[in-house]
Design an enzyme around this catalytic site. Sequence first.
Site, PDB file in Angstrom:
ATOM      1  N   ALA A  83       0.813  -1.214   0.000  1.00 41.67           N
ATOM      2  CA  ALA A  83       0.000   0.000   0.000  1.00 41.67           C
ATOM      3  C   ALA A  83       0.847   1.266   0.000  1.00 41.67           C
ATOM      4  O   ALA A  83       0.305   2.366  -0.126  1.00 41.67           O
ATOM      5  CB  ALA A  83      -0.925   0.007   1.217  1.00 41.67           C
ATOM      6  N   ASP A  84       2.166   1.125   0.114  1.00 40.21           N
ATOM      7  CA  ASP A  84       3.029   2.297   0.195  1.00 40.21           C
ATOM      8  C   ASP A  84       3.172   2.963  -1.178  1.00 40.21           C
ATOM      9  O   ASP A  84       3.600   2.330  -2.149  1.00 40.21           O
ATOM     10  CB  ASP A  84       4.407   1.890   0.718  1.00 40.21           C
ATOM     11  CG  ASP A  84       5.274   3.094   1.021  1.00 40.21           C
ATOM     12  OD1 ASP A  84       5.221   3.588   2.158  1.00 40.21           O
ATOM     13  OD2 ASP A  84       5.996   3.548   0.114  1.00 40.21           O
ATOM     14  N   ILE A  85       2.832   4.252  -1.242  1.00 39.37           N
ATOM     15  CA  ILE A  85       2.866   4.982  -2.504  1.00 39.37           C
ATOM     16  C   ILE A  85       4.301   5.079  -3.035  1.00 39.37           C
ATOM     17  O   ILE A  85       4.535   5.009  -4.255  1.00 39.37           O
ATOM     18  CB  ILE A  85       2.273   6.405  -2.327  1.00 39.37           C
ATOM     19  CG1 ILE A  85       0.822   6.310  -1.832  1.00 39.37           C
ATOM     20  CG2 ILE A  85       2.343   7.170  -3.634  1.00 39.37           C
ATOM     21  CD1 ILE A  85      -0.110   5.570  -2.759  1.00 39.37           C
TER      22      ILE A  85
END
Length: 289
Positions: free
Chosen positions: A242-244
């Site tokens: 989920a880390d951009i």
Amino acid sequence: MWKIEVEAVSTYDFDYTLARWSMDPLTSLNRKERWVNVPVKLGDRPYVVRVIGHGTVESPVFEIRGESEENKEELIEHIYKLFRWDRDLDEIHRHFLNTSLKSLFNNYPGTPIVKDFHLYDCLMKVIIHQQLNIKFAHILTKRFVEQFGFQRDGVWFYPQPEVIAELDYNQLRELQFSQRKAEYVIDTSRLITRGELDLQGLAEQSNEEVMKKLVKIRGIGPWTAENWLMFGVGREDLFPRADIGIQNALKRYFELDNKPDYEQMDQQSVGWEPLRSYASLTLWRSIEG
């Protein structure tokens, strides 16, 4: 004052660690002189330990300095575990030479996972940082520590959970915390002070057990739990999908038209196990400054 010299067992890019820490205004360091002052809490006693890099990436040598002989051996052990000088990063490099990240690891050899200074500090930091841009996240964390923590020899120490557990939500709202984030920080600290959340005990459990327990706590999602495991505990097989930043790094590295979805990320990361944390960190590194 005492000082000792230690060597890492493999290549080790200390300058990258300093560069990464330099983004945090709370960290006392000098990149040119290659030192960082580490706040260490042993029980209720605060100590400041200086770590100086003398060697190169290929031949890393470090000097550890302390002011008092009191608890010297414990302090040395704490610093050694924090910087993980016993981890063979050459072995990790060889692992990724057989994966899709070969050229990335050739570009950034010796990238270590250095743990945050303390488990509670790390958890507070990742809760504060979640869903914020990095600049404002550091501003908010700085306000939090300067308001409720303390300084020793010019080095900032995070507040103890007992201090935060006694706060009213409005005291964090005055620092520009959202209502929810104020609740997450204070309520989690209250769980710790009541003995319902034992971070030291949790750090000894498996990734799966930790994730299962942490995400049950209001305000802690998978991203927060994964980052605490990686930087608080030092676990080596985390891949926060989920880390951009990781998504952007993958888009650039694999020359994609759009950021990858979870299914694409799973496909791209085949063969990275059981060292996906090093892949995550090196991907972040590839797009930092």
